[in-house]
Motif scaffolding. Structure first.
Motif, PDB file in Angstrom:
ATOM      1  N   LEU A 119      90.203  43.910  87.664  1.00  0.00           N
ATOM      2  CA  LEU A 119      90.707  43.622  86.905  1.00  0.00           C
ATOM      3  C   LEU A 119      92.616  44.075  87.636  1.00  0.00           C
ATOM      4  O   LEU A 119      93.506  43.449  87.366  1.00  0.00           O
ATOM      5  CB  LEU A 119      90.813  43.429  85.455  1.00  0.00           C
ATOM      6  N   MET A 120      92.574  45.852  87.833  1.00  0.00           N
ATOM      7  CA  MET A 120      93.500  46.251  87.993  1.00  0.00           C
ATOM      8  C   MET A 120      94.254  45.785  89.524  1.00  0.00           C
ATOM      9  O   MET A 120      94.689  44.875  89.183  1.00  0.00           O
ATOM     10  CB  MET A 120      93.363  47.558  88.342  1.00  0.00           C
ATOM     11  N   GLN A 131      93.968  42.306  90.126  1.00  0.00           N
ATOM     12  CA  GLN A 131      94.536  40.777  89.458  1.00  0.00           C
ATOM     13  C   GLN A 131      95.846  40.877  89.014  1.00  0.00           C
ATOM     14  O   GLN A 131      96.050  39.718  88.993  1.00  0.00           O
ATOM     15  CB  GLN A 131      93.465  40.084  88.845  1.00  0.00           C
ATOM     16  N   VAL A 132      96.147  41.848  88.098  1.00  0.00           N
ATOM     17  CA  VAL A 132      97.392  42.661  87.235  1.00  0.00           C
ATOM     18  C   VAL A 132      98.253  42.649  88.840  1.00  0.00           C
ATOM     19  O   VAL A 132      99.407  41.863  87.988  1.00  0.00           O
ATOM     20  CB  VAL A 132      96.678  42.967  86.208  1.00  0.00           C
ATOM     21  N   SER A 133      97.816  43.676  88.903  1.00  0.00           N
ATOM     22  CA  SER A 133      99.352  43.999  89.901  1.00  0.00           C
ATOM     23  C   SER A 133      99.315  42.614  91.002  1.00  0.00           C
ATOM     24  O   SER A 133     100.977  42.781  91.510  1.00  0.00           O
ATOM     25  CB  SER A 133      98.207  45.025  91.070  1.00  0.00           C
ATOM     26  N   CYS A 163      98.620  48.402  85.234  1.00  0.00           N
ATOM     27  CA  CYS A 163      96.951  48.738  85.243  1.00  0.00           C
ATOM     28  C   CYS A 163      96.465  49.203  84.218  1.00  0.00           C
ATOM     29  O   CYS A 163      95.146  48.700  84.068  1.00  0.00           O
ATOM     30  CB  CYS A 163      96.646  49.372  86.644  1.00  0.00           C
ATOM     31  N   ASP A 170      97.238  48.878  80.842  1.00  0.00           N
ATOM     32  CA  ASP A 170      97.229  48.528  79.710  1.00  0.00           C
ATOM     33  C   ASP A 170      96.367  47.434  80.223  1.00  0.00           C
ATOM     34  O   ASP A 170      95.722  46.642  78.756  1.00  0.00           O
ATOM     35  CB  ASP A 170      98.649  47.551  80.239  1.00  0.00           C
ATOM     36  N   ALA A 171      95.565  46.613  81.358  1.00  0.00           N
ATOM     37  CA  ALA A 171      94.891  46.399  82.008  1.00  0.00           C
ATOM     38  C   ALA A 171      93.661  46.405  81.178  1.00  0.00           C
ATOM     39  O   ALA A 171      92.978  45.790  80.597  1.00  0.00           O
ATOM     40  CB  ALA A 171      95.066  45.387  82.976  1.00  0.00           C
ATOM     41  N   VAL A 172      93.091  47.635  81.614  1.00  0.00           N
ATOM     42  CA  VAL A 172      91.347  48.822  81.419  1.00  0.00           C
ATOM     43  C   VAL A 172      91.672  49.418  80.314  1.00  0.00           C
ATOM     44  O   VAL A 172      90.640  48.881  79.638  1.00  0.00           O
ATOM     45  CB  VAL A 172      91.415  49.064  82.768  1.00  0.00           C
TER      46      VAL A 172
END
Length: 177
Positions: free
Chosen positions: A102-103, A105-107, A142, A144-146
């Protein structure tokens, strides 16, 4: 309520020698102060990119200090001295690859070189370790995403209770738990 113990570990040869200030570790602490609403205390350290020292420090934060969450910054790239993921994997009983996926992907929505990041996460005893990138703006992106999944993950491994300000980050916990 007992305070949760959270480790913040900056892994940087230069910051550990005082060549430059550790803004990344401080960015993590600022983030935690902003989004967490449950009481917590931080065990903060800055160490060089040395595999054995990283492993010893992670183990000490968990086994001796009782941390339920450790957020690392630095050492997740492809350079020879970048060994944070290897140290994390060496001390964990279970790996949690979804965090790194996920980190990244958002990055990738921000910078194409995010594909070079080897961030990961894992569990040792009742502590979740999450490897974050090194730049403060990437750390926030990152986290904020996890962060919505972190409190429930820590519940499941029987760590200390932590919760977020729902106006900033909404933690997910199943309703019928």
């Amino acid at each position: 309520m007992e305070k949760a113990k959270i480790g913040v570990l900056t892994i940087s040869d230069r910051a550990s020698k005082g060549i430059y200030e550790d803004i990344s570790g401080k960015a993590i602490i600022d983030y935690l102060n902003d989004v967490l609403i449950t009481p917590f205390e931080v065990d903060y350290k800055v160490i060089p990119d040395e595999l054995e020292l990283i492993k010893e420090t992670l183990i000490g934060m968990i086994d001796n200090k009782g941390c339920s969450l450790i957020l690392t910054t630095g050492g997740t790239g492809p350079a020879k001295r970048d060994v944070t993921p290897e140290a994390t994997e060496a001390v964990c009983e279970k790996m949690m690859p979804g965090f790194g996926e996920l980190m990244r992907q958002v990055s990738l929505s921000q910078v194409p070189t995010a594909i070079l990041s080897r961030q990961t996460a894992g569990i040792r005893k009742n502590c979740l370790i999450v490897n974050l990138p090194g730049k403060p703006q990437s750390i926030k992106l990152c986290l904020d995403a996890v962060m919505p999944a972190i409190p429930y993950c820590i519940d499941l491994i029987e760590g200390a209770y932590i919760d977020t300000d729902p106006n900033k980050i909404k933690s997910f916990r199943p309703k019928n738990k």
